[in-house]
Scaffold this active site. Structure first.
Site, PDB file in Angstrom:
ATOM      1  N   GLU A  80       0.824  -1.403  -0.180  1.00 30.86           N
ATOM      2  CA  GLU A  80       0.205  -0.073  -0.059  1.00 30.86           C
ATOM      3  C   GLU A  80       0.935   1.355  -0.033  1.00 30.86           C
ATOM      4  OE1 GLU A  80      -0.875  -2.467   1.788  1.00 30.86           O
ATOM      5  OE2 GLU A  80      -2.781  -3.006   1.229  1.00 30.86           O
ATOM      6  N   HIS A 149     -11.635  -4.130   9.978  1.00 32.55           N
ATOM      7  CA  HIS A 149     -12.094  -4.084   8.850  1.00 32.55           C
ATOM      8  C   HIS A 149     -13.112  -3.224   9.012  1.00 32.55           C
ATOM      9  CE1 HIS A 149      -9.722  -6.762   6.472  1.00 32.55           C
ATOM     10  NE2 HIS A 149     -10.567  -7.560   6.139  1.00 32.55           N
TER      11      HIS A 149
END
Lengths: 367, 319
Positions: A80, A149
């Site tokens: 990322e 999440h």
């Protein structure tokens, strides 16, 4: 649907048609915006973990690889940080990358590039470059998304000058905001909520934009102003229905663009109602809800009497078990309860009995 | 070529010596990380580049900026915080940029621009350009995650990028061997499948020649290359002075590097007349740049709130 209540700030919303007859899912609206922007501008790229895999990010990138090829649509290594940096480099070279993350939590691996480079390059290089970058990311909820999440981190990005933040809640806005984000010459964080992917609504076929700084009044009322961010917009509209049952007319606003924020639309409403409840799909501390309440208070203090409240995640880590997770989030019923307390000027103890037609229809496992 | 290289090296050396000299006057409004001793890395590599090639660098970027053709007046004005600076006084010494010269930015956060360079290279490849990108960074940057992440991406996509690790042995005051379990930076690149070699940072001709050879491959689509260039920082990490008194490194360690200084060596290899002419021209140019900076205005107060976004002032009005 959007036309009579559209509240555009300075740039009018450019609806292709005032009333759209076609119904589309949020997923298909996102996909169609990406498709139309890639077709319109060869500089637009879509990449990120799994954008080219069989699931195609819940379908939001389906068909793009076949249509535009692997140079413009590609899955990335699990990097990322570097991939965000690479996206910035592409943008500096004149491309318009759309970098996709299936969870917002993963953006924490890219904060250096997003905050130190993307947001600052235009300014720290004296206006000699710009960074037309879109970062799509999704907030998860329910079926055990848990600690890593489920986070709504949009408030962190609202804190930083130089990056725009948008969190559309309807298919119409999902399409128009993604098109606006891609065409914007600045970094835009595009916040999706996984549960919103199931929403359906009217979406014009031709391309249009919902410009930065656009908020929308989604229900008209005189008693209390309720601002619902991202998925909480859905819960706030349900809450307004519960409030109707007890004779309270709530005005519901979807801020859509969190940065730049259309504070005028919100403050004008609160000037009429005198009461503001902001509900976020994030923590309240130093978050989007805190910011909205603060701006309205700064605008209206001394102008009229105010009652203010924020709601959001419980100030703890998101648990997985439904027994606790259900308590972690605001719901239509708890929102209605809080709104009534604002209207009645004190705790009423009222929580509406759940109506079958206003139940949260969420993803049912197993995941 | 000898005269050209000497001119480039001498120009950077003298510019930075002037920066160090003027620094005490507080007219320079930016921390400075001087390249003195390391100039040949930027000069050797950048002399092999075309004007349309792109470089990304670090906060120790004066040498790179000048070697790639960045505007000298705009750089000195930037250090002075003036409106005529290369970023209008908003970026300072650590964020020099000159897009017209292919200098696309520098970061104060170690390792950051490595990924930006790879992304730029991806754009060049997508456009079928035969320009290349050179990513300059230090030995410390090879410890950042973004370094290894970027090497992997560059190999995966076969990018036209040359990685140049300017290894001066120290991250601020900590030696490479106290930071790296295996102090072999080329091996890290090779582990990703990138051809890598170690070069002498004082050998400006060797750097130029090898870069030219390597770039033929990179330009022709042969994928990324990696050069680790050994060099030495003569001055302190940040600021105009020396740092041997701190005790983390011995002055004797610096002596062989000074003895092999390419600025001195090339000077001695030129004719007296040629050298004098170059030195006079450079001195005049530097004096003019400092005079330009002195005479330039500071940015107007309104500049505080410009260039936050690409469009103005509509976005601000919404706040």
């Amino acid at each position: 649907m959007p036309s009579p209540l559209v509240k555009a700030r300075s740039t009018p919303v450019r609806d292709a048609r005032p009333v759209a007859e076609r119904t589309l899912s949020y997923v298909d609206a996102v996909r169609e915006a990406a498709d139309q922007e890639m077709s319109r501008d060869p500089a637009v790229l879509v990449f990120g973990l799994d954008v080219d895999d069989p699931k195609a990010i819940q379908g939001t990138t389906r068909g793009l690889l076949e249509k535009y090829g692997p140079e413009r649509v590609f899955g990335t290594p699990l990097s990322e940080d570097a991939m965000t940096g690479a996206a910035i480099g592409m943008a500096l070279a004149g491309l318009r990358p759309v970098h996709v993350h299936i969870r917002m939590d993963f953006l924490l691996l890219a904060m250096n590039q997003l905050v130190n480079v993307a947001a600052k390059s235009r300014y720290m290089y004296g206006g000699r470059v710009h960074v037309p970058l879109v970062v799509r990311s999704m907030i998860g909820k329910s079926w055990g998304q848990g600690a890593q999440h489920s986070q709504g981190l949009h408030g962190m990005f609202m804190h930083v000058p130089g990056i725009k933040v948008v969190a559309p809640s309807t298919p119409y806005d999902a399409k128009g905001c993604l098109a606006a984000a891609v065409r914007d010459n600045n970094p835009v964080l595009y916040v999706e909520h996984r549960l919103l992917h199931f929403q359906k609504g009217p979406v014009p076929e031709s391309a249009y934009t919902v410009e930065p700084g656009t908020a929308r009044i989604t229900a008209v009322g005189e008693d209390v102003t309720i601002v619902g961010i991202s998925y909480m917009q859905v819960e706030c509209l349900r809450a307004a229905k519960y409030l109707e049952d007890v004779g309270i007319q709530a005005e519901v606003i979807d801020p859509i663009w969190l940065s730049p924020l259309d504070v005028d639309t919100i403050a004008n409403s609160v000037e009429r109602t005198g009461r503001l409840l902001v509900v976020d799909t994030a923590w309240t501390n130093c978050g989007a809800a805190a910011e909205i309440v603060a701006r309205v208070a700064e605008r209206l203090q001394g102008v009229r009497d105010l009652r203010l409240k924020r709601m959001g995640f419980a100030p703890t880590t998101c648990p997985t078990t439904p027994a606790l997770e259900d308590l972690f989030y605001p719901t239509a019923r708890t929102i209605a309860s809080a709104a009534r307390d604002l209207v009645e000027d004190g705790p009423t103890g009222w929580v509406p009995v759940e109506r079958p037609d206003l139940q949260s229809i969420e993803f049912k496992g197993p995941f | 070529m000898r005269a050209r290289l000497f001119r480039a090296l001498y120009r950077i050396r003298r510019l930075e010596e002037e920066v160090a000299r003027v620094y005490a006057s507080d007219r320079i409004k930016s921390p400075v990380h001087l390249s003195i001793g390391q100039e040949a890395v930027s000069v050797g590599v950048c002399t092999a580049l075309r004007p349309d090639d792109i470089v990304f660098g670090t906060y120790r970027g004066h040498a790179l900026y000048l070697a790639k053709g960045g505007d000298l007046n705009a750089m000195v004005a930037e250090l002075f915080g003036k409106a005529t600076g290369c970023t209008m006084g908003k970026g300072g010494s650590m964020h020099l940029i000159d897009p017209e010269a292919g200098v696309m930015g520098m970061s104060a956060v170690v390792g950051t621009t490595i990924a930006n360079a790879a992304g730029y290279a991806y754009a060049l490849k997508l456009r079928r350009s035969d320009s290349v990108v050179v990513s300059f960074f230090g030995d410390g940057a090879t410890e950042e995650g973004v370094f290894t992440e970027t090497l992997n991406f560059a190999v995966l996509k076969h990018l036209p990028v040359l990685f140049v690790c300017e290894n001066n042995g120290y991250a601020i005051h900590t030696h490479q061997t106290r930071r790296q379990g295996r102090a072999d930076i080329c091996a890290k690149a090779e582990a990703f499948g990138i051809p890598a070699e170690r070069l002498d940072g004082n050998d400006v001709f060797g750097l130029l020649t090898r870069t030219q050879e390597v770039l033929k491959s990179v330009r022709a689509g042969g994928g990324p290359w990696f050069l680790e260039v050994s060099t030495y920082r003569w001055r302190e990490h940040v600021g105009p002075g020396r740092d041997f008194q701190l005790g983390f490194r011995a002055e004797a360690e610096c002596e062989p590097w000074i003895a092999a200084d390419p600025v001195t060596r090339l000077a001695s290899e030129l004719s007296v007349g040629e050298r004098a002419a170059i030195e006079a021209e450079v001195e005049e140019e530097i004096a003019a740049a400092f005079a330009f900076a002195e005479a330039s205005p500071f940015p107007a107060p309104g500049e505080l709130m410009t260039d936050i976004f690409q469009e103005e002032p509509d976005a601000l009005a919404a706040r």
